[in-house]
Enzyme design. Structure first.
Site, PDB file in Angstrom:
ATOM      1  CB  THR A   1      -0.919   0.003   1.248  1.00 54.52           C
ATOM      2  OG1 THR A   1      -1.821  -1.071   1.130  1.00 54.52           O
ATOM      3  CG2 THR A   1      -1.694   1.295   1.378  1.00 54.52           C
TER       4      THR A   1
ATOM      5  CB  THR B   1       0.372  -4.123   6.132  1.00 58.70           C
ATOM      6  OG1 THR B   1      -0.895  -4.070   5.487  1.00 58.70           O
ATOM      7  CG2 THR B   1       1.001  -2.745   6.184  1.00 58.70           C
ATOM      8  CG  ASP B   2      -2.803  -7.381   3.219  1.00 56.49           C
ATOM      9  OD1 ASP B   2      -3.087  -6.686   4.211  1.00 56.49           O
ATOM     10  OD2 ASP B   2      -3.368  -7.253   2.122  1.00 56.49           O
TER      11      ASP B   2
ATOM     12  CB  SER C   1       2.516  -8.024   0.784  1.00 52.96           C
ATOM     13  OG  SER C   1       1.420  -7.988   1.663  1.00 52.96           O
TER      14      SER C   1
HETATM   15  N1  ASP Z   1      -2.825  -5.335   0.286  1.00 52.39           N
HETATM   16  C1  ASP Z   1      -1.724  -4.510   0.739  1.00 52.39           C
HETATM   17  C2  ASP Z   1      -0.462  -5.347   0.717  1.00 52.39           C
HETATM   18  O1  ASP Z   1      -0.294  -6.157   1.588  1.00 52.39           O
HETATM   19  C3  ASP Z   1      -2.005  -3.980   2.089  1.00 52.39           C
HETATM   20  C4  ASP Z   1      -0.955  -3.069   2.674  1.00 52.39           C
HETATM   21  O2  ASP Z   1       0.164  -2.941   2.234  1.00 52.39           O
HETATM   22  O3  ASP Z   1      -1.304  -2.403   3.672  1.00 52.39           O
HETATM   23  O4  ASP Z   1       0.337  -5.187  -0.159  1.00 52.39           O
END
Ligand code: ASP
Length: 338
Positions: free
Chosen positions: A13, A86-87, A55
């Protein structure tokens, strides 16, 4: 001399732009850095882009790409910051904790809940904090820096999908906090001796996690034992194994004695102790399996993938390797297990 940091972009993100199909990673690491003015006051940053992925799509080959890059650049830089979605960040930080052991140089994994280009975002603070932490000579090893907290790489869990405080440190204190650019250390890191760092890039992908649910069909174990090298069962509570699954487990472990079997708990905090209830104690006593105690599921998975792929760990030494603490992953374990 300013400390030299390598900023490695992988997506997430933090690097996203809005598209008609939803948020998609597109900013490269040099563009991310351009949003953080003043970094040259405390460090010198070079950038590198390995991939630009949500991710959700990060896999062990990307972990290896990151660890190989860090190995290749290890003597050139004082620290590394990996921008990541973050995922699956907690899995990547856990995996890197076993792939890069005893590193005197810090390896920081960070990201954000909102893209760096948005007016209201956590991205700029997270990235700045990560660079600050990476540039500090007392920082070592793999950790996550997020929302002002420093979490050991083996202890993170994404607990919130939207809030800025997405990550918690599970069964272990935060290593440090960063408030308004000031680093406050709670757990001083001991520096590994120079040259102690060990890299290991392969991970065994044939490790599966099965969550027990009430009434789960025991025949699923047949497929798992035929296809996995290692399996982690998310049991109930402190380590309860239903009788109807214990029977199938004993049968499969008898047929496949070489498989690595680990019992975890599906309860996030406070860990397992299979000896508390009859429904766990009998299984623990009768079968040659390991339990996670206070380790996170992410760390247990990555540790199992590492142990099974490391030619220096023979079958007879798997338990010892599993219960040996790496990057703060395990504090409590049972008498007789080590
Ligand atoms: N879907 C995103 C990822 O994991 C979520 C994030 O980065 O907060 O790449």
């Amino acid at each position: 001399m300013k400390r030299k940091i390598l900023l490695i972009g992988t997506g997430g993100t933090i690097a996203c732009r809005k598209t008609e199909e939803g948020l998609a990673p597109s900013f490269r690491s040099e563009e991310l850095l351009s949003y953080i003015p003043g970094t040259s006051d405390f460090c010198q940053v070079d950038t590198m882009q390995l991939c630009n992925l949500d991710s959700t799509n990060i896999r062990p080959e990307h972990w290896a790409q990151i660890s190989r890059t860090i190995e290749a650049q290890y003597e050139t830089y004082d620290g590394f910051v990996v921008c990541h979605g973050t995922d699956t960040m907690a899995y990547t930080a856990a995996a890197l904790s076993y792939m890069i052991r005893d590193s005197a140089r810090p390896v920081i994994v960070t990201g954000a809940q909102k893209p760096i280009s948005e007016a209201s975002t956590d991205a700029r603070v997270n990235l700045r904090d990560s660079l600050l932490y990476a540039a500090d000579p007392d920082s070592h090893g793999v950790c996550i820096v997020f929302d002002g907290k420093v979490i050991a790489g083996t202890r993170a869990r994404k607990e919130r999908t939207k809030s800025y405080n997405a990550f918690s440190s599970i069964n272990y204190p935060y290593l440090a906090v960063i408030q308004d650019g000031h680093l406050i250390r709670y757990i001083p890191e001991t520096a590994p001796t120079a040259g102690a760092v060990r890299f290991h890039h392969d991970m065994d992908r044939r490790v599966y996690v099965l969550k027990f649910t009430p009434g789960l069909d025991p025949s699923i174990l047949t497929w798992i034992f035929e296809n996995a090298d290692g399996v982690i069962f998310e049991s109930f509570g402190v380590g309860g194994i239903p009788d109807y699954l214990a029977e199938a487990l004993e049968c499969q472990m008898g047929r496949h004695p070489e498989k690595m079997v680990v019992v975890a708990t599906q309860v996030v905090r406070e860990g397992s102790d299979m000896t508390v209830y009859q429904v766990g104690r009998q299984v623990k006593r009768d079968l040659n399996l390991l339990e996670t105690y206070d380790m996170t599921l992410e760390a247990a998975l990555a540790k199992t993938m590492w142990i099974l792929s490391d030619p220096e760990i023979p079958v007879s030494c798997r338990a010892e390797a599993f219960y040996r603490t790496v990057n703060h992953d395990l504090v409590q374990y049972g008498a007789g297990d080590h």
